[in-house]
Motif scaffolding. Structure first.
Motif, short mmCIF file in Angstrom:
data_model
loop_
_atom_site.label_atom_id
_atom_site.label_comp_id
_atom_site.label_asym_id
_atom_site.label_seq_id
_atom_site.Cartn_x
_atom_site.Cartn_y
_atom_site.Cartn_z
N ILE A 1 0.75 -0.84 0.27
CA ILE A 1 -0.06 -0.84 -0.11
C ILE A 1 0.79 1.27 -0.11
O ILE A 1 1.69 1.68 0.71
N THR B 1 0.68 5.50 0.17
CA THR B 1 0.38 6.74 0.03
C THR B 1 1.65 7.87 -0.17
O THR B 1 2.53 7.12 0.11
N ARG B 2 0.64 8.98 0.21
CA ARG B 2 1.76 9.78 0.02
C ARG B 2 2.70 10.22 1.33
O ARG B 2 3.33 9.80 0.87
N GLU B 3 2.59 9.97 2.24
CA GLU B 3 3.34 9.57 3.50
C GLU B 3 4.55 8.60 2.79
O GLU B 3 5.41 8.40 4.12
N ASN B 4 4.38 7.22 2.63
CA ASN B 4 5.29 6.54 2.85
C ASN B 4 6.05 6.54 1.51
O ASN B 4 7.27 5.20 1.05
N PHE C 1 9.91 6.35 0.55
CA PHE C 1 10.49 4.98 0.44
C PHE C 1 10.19 3.70 -0.39
O PHE C 1 10.98 2.83 0.11
N ARG D 1 10.38 0.73 -2.68
CA ARG D 1 11.43 0.39 -3.89
C ARG D 1 10.34 0.26 -4.60
O ARG D 1 10.16 -0.87 -5.25
N TYR E 1 5.11 8.97 10.99
CA TYR E 1 4.02 10.72 10.74
C TYR E 1 3.33 9.09 9.47
O TYR E 1 1.68 10.69 9.38
N LEU E 2 3.51 8.33 8.56
CA LEU E 2 2.85 7.36 8.23
C LEU E 2 1.71 7.23 9.61
O LEU E 2 0.61 7.11 8.95
N MET F 1 14.73 1.22 4.72
CA MET F 1 13.88 -0.21 4.31
C MET F 1 12.64 1.24 4.21
O MET F 1 12.83 2.46 4.37
N PRO F 2 11.47 0.08 2.98
CA PRO F 2 10.51 0.56 2.71
C PRO F 2 9.97 0.67 4.54
O PRO F 2 9.93 0.55 5.69
N ILE F 3 7.97 2.15 4.28
CA ILE F 3 7.45 1.80 5.43
C ILE F 3 6.29 0.87 5.08
O ILE F 3 5.42 1.71 4.42
N ILE G 1 2.37 -1.28 4.95
CA ILE G 1 1.56 -0.92 5.81
C ILE G 1 0.94 -1.86 5.49
O ILE G 1 0.59 -2.76 4.43
#
Lengths: 352, 352
Positions: A341, A343-346, A349, A351, B179-180, B337-339, B341
């Motif tokens: 998922i 979103t704007r926030e992640n 980051f 890949r 933040y997310l 690393m990616p965030i 969800i």
DNA sequence: CTGAAAGCGCTTACAG
DNA sequence: CTGAAAGCGCTTACAG
């Protein structure tokens, strides 16, 4: 006085009282070894639990494995395919020195004949393995059948076909990603909300869209949420066609609070929303972090993008064939990508 | 008549009019080459864009690289660390035949001395590189300083320390993941909602929690959403302590509609919610797809888990050191690393 | 049916 | 400061 133990084939040869050439023949099941010698060597190999040194093997054998990739060409409008291509490139860079050659063939997503032509070109070029995006069902089936006949292994990337002899499928679990979209869209729903599923593609009959939409609808069935789910199929991928199809829908259904676009063309829908006056603000869910989508994620018109690590899909496709062809590794027939998922926030980051 | 082009060092040697021994010296920056020769060879290497054949390299050199890993031991309550360990294991399997040895050392998260002891054990065992979870700030600093003195490269995994000479940090971008979480929690907010941040750890003073919480709060500041954000620090990680701390909070603040637990202990909070009567149903966001969290994701008490591919963190830590030590590759000091969800709907496909 | 030899692209002593 | 040679564990012609 202690004889240092030799390694690998040498040790086997010593024990069997033959030369390593004969050992090699046995290891590779080549003809020209007496039954007696063969048996003796086989036994020793088992005793020693001999594992060939793959480094040495690759180094000594000049053999080159030729792979072909058949995927859609990258255009502004099918930018998605840039990512798998990068992954393929990365795999190539990593292992080309280990005797791998990868040739890429591209077809035009709006032109079946281009697929057929490229497929034939591959068949003529004598390859050892193929990575294939089976976008056109019939044509891909024909191609797969030809590969079966020739004994060439192939993996499907990004989408799949049922009942094929593909070595593996590397791509999203479609039903479940639609299901997740269903869940996410509930965050925007009120009492009287309507939902809208938007398919934008020249080949909507594709298995892909059906699966995805079924997943989406299943979420609401499973959770006993009987919101009305509208659907629109847009067979042209240009902006005008999209606008022309969406406009009347929004005019007659003001309660559309969530939109699900079943592929990477969500930015086209965002453009439409942007231009409407007054601009509606439904929750918008799409696929794939292509540039245009990222833009609308940033300005808030797109809420969620479901992504499946397309770069990694490309990388894994090549690696899977390589592992199979060089190491004779057993391969999972289904290699599902995670359902991410974004979103704007992640997104920074992610890949891609 | 056409001279077949030689490969690698041979071709370089031919062009430079030296033997491959000298080329080898230049490639490995070994002493004993005249400046002139060195320059000539360096130039040719660049011209050819020479990439050493690692197969040959590993085969010829008997060298073994020894790495040490220092991370928390896996217990039911710190199950998180199982995943990085698996990643480390995978890296080991993949490249052990290329001359890699990895020894793992474990410390007890509730016992600083165990960290110190294991760190010393590593220093005594003469290793070439270290993977380190710098959980205990002071102790990790001391250890890092010792590594600096000995010239042993080390990478931080999962959390980091400012102003250190670590080769790299491999782990989450903390602020942004908080933040997310802020963003996600807004899906549950109404007019009069309150939010609650829950820190559960024996070492709450850790930099990690501060960063994460700041990110969370920043979301609300940035978006001008002045909801009251409560906070509770629970210094004991047993169930009783958690209950004892949360109970009064919920009794006096019935409008807590979203909870953010800043580490993998969200399942403790879920257990608390489960047992309350009447059970409140706030949105619950936590970290890490450990078994207990997965369970509460499944039954709906936890809504979102933010994850950072812990398996891959372990894998990358080893690979980073390997790339650095074997290939002398330049390494990014920050490898975020990616965030991710994770929800009930996509967890089955998550690569933990 | 079996063996002797060269070679894959490197590294490692050792000699000068 | 540089080179000649052996060897890592295999594969590949070629000879007999």
């Amino acid at each position: 006085m202690k004889k240092k133990e030799l390694q690998g084939v040498k040790e086997i040869a010593r024990r069997a009282n033959v030369t390593i050439a004969t050992v090699d023949r046995v290891i590779h099941n080549r003809a020209g070894v007496s039954v007696k010698t063969r048996e003796k060597i086989t036994k020793i190999i088992e005793e020693l639990n001999y594992q060939p040194n793959m480094l040495a093997r690759r180094l000594a054998s000049g053999k080159i494995i030729k792979l072909a990739v058949l995927i859609p060409s990258v255009t502004e409008e099918t930018e998605f395919w840039d990512a798998p291509l990068r992954g393929i490139q990365r795999a190539k860079t990593e292992i080309s020195q280990y005797g791998l050659q990868v040739d890429s063939f591209f077809f035009d997503l709006s032109n079946k004949q281009s697929f057929i032509d490229q497929a034939n070109a591959i068949l003529e070029s004598a390859v050892d393995g193929i990575v294939l995006a089976p976008t056109f069902i019939q044509e891909a089936r024909t191609f797969a059948a030809a590969c079966n006949t020739k004994g060439i292994p192939y993996v499907f990337i990004d989408s799949t076909l049922p009942d094929q002899q593909n070595l593996s499928y590397i791509g999203p679990p479609l039903f479940q990603s639609g299901y997740l979209a269903g869940k996410l869209s509930t965050y925007a729903l009120r009492e009287k909300s309507q939902l809208l599923v938007v398919n934008i593609a020249t080949a909507i009959e594709s298995y892909t869209y059906k699966e995805t939409e079924e997943g989406f609808r299943a979420y609401f069935t499973d959770h006993l949420k009987p919101y009305p789910i509208l659907r629109v199929d847009i067979h042209q991928t240009d902006e005008k066609s999209v606008f022309r199809n969406l406009q009347p829908l929004f005019e007659s259904n003001p309660a559309i609070d969530a939109l699900f676009v079943t592929n990477s063309r969500s930015f086209l829908v965002a453009r439409f929303l942007e231009k409407m006056n007054p601009a509606p603000k439904p929750l918008l869910i799409g696929y794939d972090l292509v540039k245009e989508n990222a833009k609308y994620l940033d300005n808030g018109l797109i809420d969620f993008l479901i992504c499946h690590q397309p770069e990694d899909q490309g990388y894994r496709s090549i690696m899977t064939l390589y592992q199979f062809l060089i190491f004779s590794k057993a391969i999972d027939k289904e290699q599902y990508m995670p359902i991410d998922i974004v979103t704007r926030e992640n997104q920074a980051f992610y890949r891609n």
